[in-house]
Scaffold this active site. Structure first.
Site, mmCIF file in Angstrom:
data_model
loop_
_atom_site.group_PDB
_atom_site.id
_atom_site.type_symbol
_atom_site.label_atom_id
_atom_site.label_comp_id
_atom_site.label_asym_id
_atom_site.label_seq_id
_atom_site.Cartn_x
_atom_site.Cartn_y
_atom_site.Cartn_z
ATOM 1 N N GLY A 11 0.844 -1.197 0.000
ATOM 2 C CA GLY A 11 0.000 0.000 0.000
ATOM 3 C C GLY A 11 0.871 1.235 0.000
ATOM 4 N N GLY A 13 -0.242 4.542 -0.698
ATOM 5 C CA GLY A 13 -1.044 5.768 -0.747
ATOM 6 C C GLY A 13 -0.344 6.850 0.068
ATOM 7 C CB THR A 14 -1.620 9.760 1.970
ATOM 8 O OG1 THR A 14 -2.696 9.833 1.039
ATOM 9 C CG2 THR A 14 -1.118 11.144 2.275
ATOM 10 C CE LYS A 107 -11.052 3.706 10.090
ATOM 11 N NZ LYS A 107 -10.007 3.983 9.084
ATOM 12 C CB VAL A 134 -7.534 3.291 17.452
ATOM 13 C CG1 VAL A 134 -8.507 4.100 18.300
ATOM 14 C CG2 VAL A 134 -8.103 1.910 17.158
ATOM 15 C CB ILE A 138 -3.737 9.610 19.842
ATOM 16 C CG1 ILE A 138 -4.131 11.005 19.341
ATOM 17 C CG2 ILE A 138 -3.865 9.513 21.354
ATOM 18 C CD1 ILE A 138 -5.573 11.392 19.672
ATOM 19 N N GLY A 189 -10.985 18.259 1.632
ATOM 20 C CA GLY A 189 -10.430 16.911 1.691
ATOM 21 C C GLY A 189 -10.544 16.267 3.060
ATOM 22 C CE LYS A 207 -10.618 5.781 13.152
ATOM 23 N NZ LYS A 207 -10.891 7.194 12.766
#
Lengths: 439, 439
Positions: A11, A13-14, A107, A134, A138, A189, A207
């Site tokens: 993966g 992506g971003t 998740k 999640v 954090i 976005g 989550k």
């Protein structure tokens, strides 16, 4: 120095692209901190030719993540594709089956079959880390899984969806409607073209299900969550809440009660002067109440490529610092076999304060009728607000009630009885109130 | 299941007694979570005959903690005595020298010689955990040491002394003087009979020094901290702050600047609508700003037997979950030899906003004189407040200035010049302003 930790990333992506860039830029310092180098050996993504702004020279490319998980010469499989089924599921299982460590931000996958995956990881002596799944950056998984060891958690609640919190914050600050704020969130976005998964609360529910398991040691029960989204929250609700000293947040709440575990996701009023009420915009926050520590609140970025990559990086570093093959921390806080069956408390038995907004005809006797039904359901009231309408204005009257702690079925009973008496013009708005332990 | 983890606990005050009780009560569940039993084999304290409400049957008693650390048949030495020198220091060194793991809550010891102890732990392949040493039950050590791996921290700041925060909260909420609130804090057990160590900022400084090392990878420099306590904060300052949209907190701040690391402990104005401004009473909070994750804030109980015991328990569990003898996480985030020398930025070069309260004669020309000196020092002003005095009242006038970001030496220069001109009646009050990244 120990051998390098060889990783494969599925993966790009971003989050995946951020992660690759960070692992390359900070190779030397990571090696110092972790006591060994971290080497990207293989990657997999859908489109080989897309320009992601990262250098993949010398890294093996796999068109199939399952193939990579099954055959690449790696120690750790990093899953950043997403999706509850399909390639993510197959490749994570393939990796764990070979005894590879797995780090994932997924998740949906964990909410669906996290217990099975944890059991497989244990059986194979592999680590399964998922801090990024999640509340983004954090470190709530680590707090529950490691820092709070020995504590008995009584409640965990939080703002776990940035889209919803952004919309609610904008509604309050700018006095805009839900629909206008949603459009703005989409433009920036912060919300998907199809926003249902966020605004209906499903994302928060996934989550929450993971946190519930870590907090209470029960099996994951993502389908057993009471769900209400924010689509019915009006600017009037937000204003009335502020007037009474509350702010509206979409919270995921898991709470231990006498009749089982309450898992619920719904718009919630929190006291204006509580810390969580100040958590604005796309920021996330999670509060954990436990018997030894007391209340712990963590606030930080809940999404975004970098914040999520930071959590993934922390998970990778934990694997790098562990001895190869050594199982230290059970993925779900305790061995999968030691998780207890999930015992659901029904929302009807929820006890708490309620905000009730009623739109009624402006005529004699209506208020007395409402008061009678409240009393008949043993509901005592903290606040009652009925404002004078501007002079000469006709039309409906708004009555707002805030209850002391009472049962959900009492509130529902009272509202149904009021409705049956024909007092209501339009549906009643009922919003649960959640108070931090010390408020 | 692996062999039990045998531990020895030195110090049976509030925290130690809580810990013994918790380890006994939760023996079975801890064994499930950690994959092995945790067994208290030995304890040491000053007075064997004191009733602590705990059962020490079958546990070896040592009058000397050094003796226990040197000879007891244990895997882990838990140091809960406190003190920067003497028995705590000797026993921790004795334990590490034998290759025993060490868990300690001793901030003073770590602030004084943490790097040496970390180096000794590494050399012997022992773990040295100290979550309880900073901000009580808040898992800030773990967040910095593990979760934020790979991040570059730019600033860390927090409320790390419950006594000071309790006093400032009470002053604001009740309109009481500093002296009255201090008495109240002493009566409630939130402040020591000799409160200097708390209210002068030394306690915060010890904690800050430890966090600075974890955040910036520099050697511990607890003696190189700019220190100002809260004894000069008046109710007038608190009111003026509120009037301008700020609240006063005693913060410890460590910040990376071009000229080195700023470490400072002083009363600080934070924006009223920031999350940290809502942290009241004895609660602690720590914010970490880093380049990948962004801002992470953690709020929780900073002191108390149970909250501290919770952090110690988490540290013990981490040792229990590790393989015996395996060094996974360097105590200070990176190997002691890889810590960089501490490069101190002088407070004179601090840049930020300032609140300045001046008591002046009420006569023509004073304000112009003040404004001229501000301009001469290139200080631009965000707010200027001079309230009309009640009619007919004579006496001094109060002028409050809030500056835009400027240098500390400019502010000091301006205030000295104003003072030299003879405008001031009494000392000027200068309070630094700290803004969260997103405020």
């Amino acid at each position: 120095m120990a051998d390098a930790l060889r990783i494969g990333i599925a993966g790009l992506g971003t989050v995946g692209a951020s992660l690759v860039a960070l692992l390359q830029q900070r190779k030397n310092e990571l090696a110092v901190t972790c006591g060994r180098a971290i080497e990207i050996v293989a990657v997999s993504a859908r489109n080989r030719n897309r320009d992601r702004g990262i250098d993949l020279t010398g890294i093996d490319w796999y068109d199939s993540p399952v193939e990579m998980a099954s055959r690449a010469n790696i120690d750790l499989f990093v899953e950043l594709m997403g999706g509850a089924n399909g390639a993510a599921d197959e490749s994570v299982r393939a990796a764990l089956s070979r005894g590879l460590h797995v780090v994932t931000a997924n998740k949906a996958l964990l909410a669906r079959c996290g217990v099975e995956l944890a059991a497989l990881a244990e059986e194979k002596g592999a680590l399964l880390n998922f801090e990024a799944a999640v509340a983004g950056g954090i470190p709530v998984i680590k707090a529950l899984r490691e820092s709070l060891t020995g504590n008995h958690v009584s409640r965990i609640y939080g703002i776990m969806n940035g889209t919803c919190n952004y919309i609610l914050t904008r509604m309050e600050k700018e006095g805009l409607s839900f629909a206008d704020c949603l459009k703005e969130a989409q433009r920036l976005g912060y919300a998907e073209a199809d926003p249902a998964f966020d605004i209906e609360g499903n994302d928060t529910a996934h989550k929450l299900a993971i946190l519930t398991t870590l907090a209470f040691g029960s099996q994951i029960a993502a389908d057993d969550i009471y769900l209400e989204g924010i689509t019915n929250i009006s600017i009037e609700d937000i204003r009335a809440a502020a007037d009474l000293g509350y702010r509206i947040k979409l919270l995921g709440v898991a709470q231990l009660t006498d009749s089982g575990i309450e898992q619920r996701v719904h718009p919630t009023m929190v006291p204006l002067d509580s810390v969580i009420a100040q958590v604005d915009g796309v920021t996330n926050a999670v509060a954990i109440e436990s018997d030894i520590l007391g209340e712990l609140l963590m606030v930080g970025p809940g999404a975004g490529g970098n914040a999520t990559a930071s959590a993934v990086l922390g998970d990778i570093a934990d694997v790098a610092k562990s001895r190869p093959g050594a199982q230290q921390v059970p993925a779900l806080g305790r061995p999968a076999a030691a998780l207890e069956p999930y015992r659901r408390a029904r929302i009807q038995s929820h006890e708490g304060g309620y905000f009730i907004r009623l739109t009624v005809e402006d005529r004699a006797g209506v208020f007395a009728g409402i008061a009678t039904h409240m009393a008949a359901n043993a509901i005592s009231l903290e606040s009652i607000v009925q404002r004078p309408k501007p002079r000469g204005e006709n039309g409906p009257q708004t009555i707002i009630l805030v209850t002391h702690a009472t049962r959900e079925d009492s509130v529902r009973g009272a509202v149904e009885a009021i409705s049956a008496d024909g007092y209501l013009l339009g549906a009643a708005q009922v919003i649960r109130i959640e108070r931090p332990k010390n408020a």
